[in-house]
Design a protein around this motif. Sequence first.
Motif, short mmCIF file in Angstrom:
data_model
loop_
_atom_site.label_atom_id
_atom_site.label_comp_id
_atom_site.label_asym_id
_atom_site.label_seq_id
_atom_site.Cartn_x
_atom_site.Cartn_y
_atom_site.Cartn_z
N ASP A 154 0.85 -1.21 0.00
CA ASP A 154 0.00 0.00 0.00
C ASP A 154 0.87 1.25 0.00
O ASP A 154 0.62 2.22 -0.74
CB ASP A 154 -0.90 0.04 1.24
N HIS A 155 1.90 1.23 0.85
CA HIS A 155 2.84 2.36 0.94
C HIS A 155 3.50 2.61 -0.42
O HIS A 155 3.63 3.76 -0.87
CB HIS A 155 3.86 2.00 2.02
N MET A 156 3.89 1.55 -1.11
CA MET A 156 4.55 1.69 -2.41
C MET A 156 3.59 2.21 -3.48
O MET A 156 3.96 3.06 -4.29
CB MET A 156 5.13 0.34 -2.86
N PRO A 204 16.43 10.07 -6.02
CA PRO A 204 17.26 9.78 -4.86
C PRO A 204 16.41 9.59 -3.61
O PRO A 204 15.33 10.18 -3.49
CB PRO A 204 18.11 11.05 -4.71
N MET A 205 16.87 8.76 -2.70
CA MET A 205 16.24 8.64 -1.39
C MET A 205 17.37 8.36 -0.41
O MET A 205 17.85 7.23 -0.33
CB MET A 205 15.22 7.51 -1.41
N ASP A 206 17.85 9.40 0.23
CA ASP A 206 19.06 9.30 1.06
C ASP A 206 20.19 8.65 0.26
O ASP A 206 20.52 9.14 -0.80
CB ASP A 206 18.74 8.56 2.37
N SER A 214 16.95 -1.65 1.80
CA SER A 214 15.93 -2.23 0.92
C SER A 214 14.66 -1.38 0.84
O SER A 214 14.06 -1.25 -0.23
CB SER A 214 15.57 -3.65 1.39
N HIS A 215 14.24 -0.83 1.98
CA HIS A 215 13.04 0.03 1.98
C HIS A 215 13.27 1.23 1.05
O HIS A 215 12.42 1.55 0.21
CB HIS A 215 12.75 0.47 3.42
N HIS A 216 14.43 1.86 1.18
CA HIS A 216 14.73 3.02 0.32
C HIS A 216 14.77 2.61 -1.15
O HIS A 216 14.25 3.33 -2.02
CB HIS A 216 16.10 3.61 0.69
N ILE A 259 13.38 0.04 -2.81
CA ILE A 259 12.07 -0.30 -3.38
C ILE A 259 11.20 0.95 -3.50
O ILE A 259 10.54 1.17 -4.53
CB ILE A 259 11.37 -1.40 -2.55
N GLU A 260 11.22 1.79 -2.48
CA GLU A 260 10.39 2.99 -2.52
C GLU A 260 10.87 3.95 -3.62
O GLU A 260 10.05 4.53 -4.35
CB GLU A 260 10.40 3.68 -1.16
N ALA A 261 12.18 4.10 -3.76
CA ALA A 261 12.70 4.96 -4.83
C ALA A 261 12.31 4.40 -6.20
O ALA A 261 12.01 5.15 -7.14
CB ALA A 261 14.22 5.10 -4.72
MN MN Z 1 8.89 4.62 3.17
#
Ligand code: MN
Length: 197
Positions: free
Chosen positions: A40-42, A100-102, A162-164, A166-168
Amino acid sequence: MPMARTAEVTRTTGETDITIKLDLDGTGICDIATGVPFFDHMLNAFGRHGQFDLTVRATGDVEVDAHHTVEDTGIVLGQAFAAALGDKAGIARFADVAIPMDETLVMAAVDISGRGQAYCDLPLPTEQVGAFDTELAVEFFYAFARDARVTLHVRELAGANSHHIIEAAFKAVGRCMRFACELDPRVVGVPSTKGSL
Ligand SMILES: [Mn+2]
């Protein structure tokens, strides 16, 4: 008044029951419920950064695992894009972005080609994010590209979390789809030397 570029697609199998409503020319209003919280977040990230209005209702056999729900949502979202794009007249067709994500940097490039294929180079340092199997991210992109009938490349240029990553990737694909689907006033008819996409 231009035609509304919207679609509503429902797909029911023995494994999943999914309905998606999509407006390509939305403002990023998302209402997502798949029974898989990280997914859902993605999908929220995809819709918000793609500026799509997106409603997703999915129920699946998550007691097995999230595989069918994630893959089949990719199929239905792809079908919704194909339907909403119609004859593809006036669209930009190509787009590429890097998000980018961090520490992470993921690029996506898309061609609304009429040929469904995805190429993902997305190394993930862990097998899970929370309860989500990280390998499902590429399963989603493969299913989405196939049924949207787009050529999609997703490539991790840097990443450690991994969270970063996939989200990126979801943000990059969402944003890429936004720009590729956008109507370009300088494009007359279907943007192909062949005359159709
Ligand atoms: Mn997130």
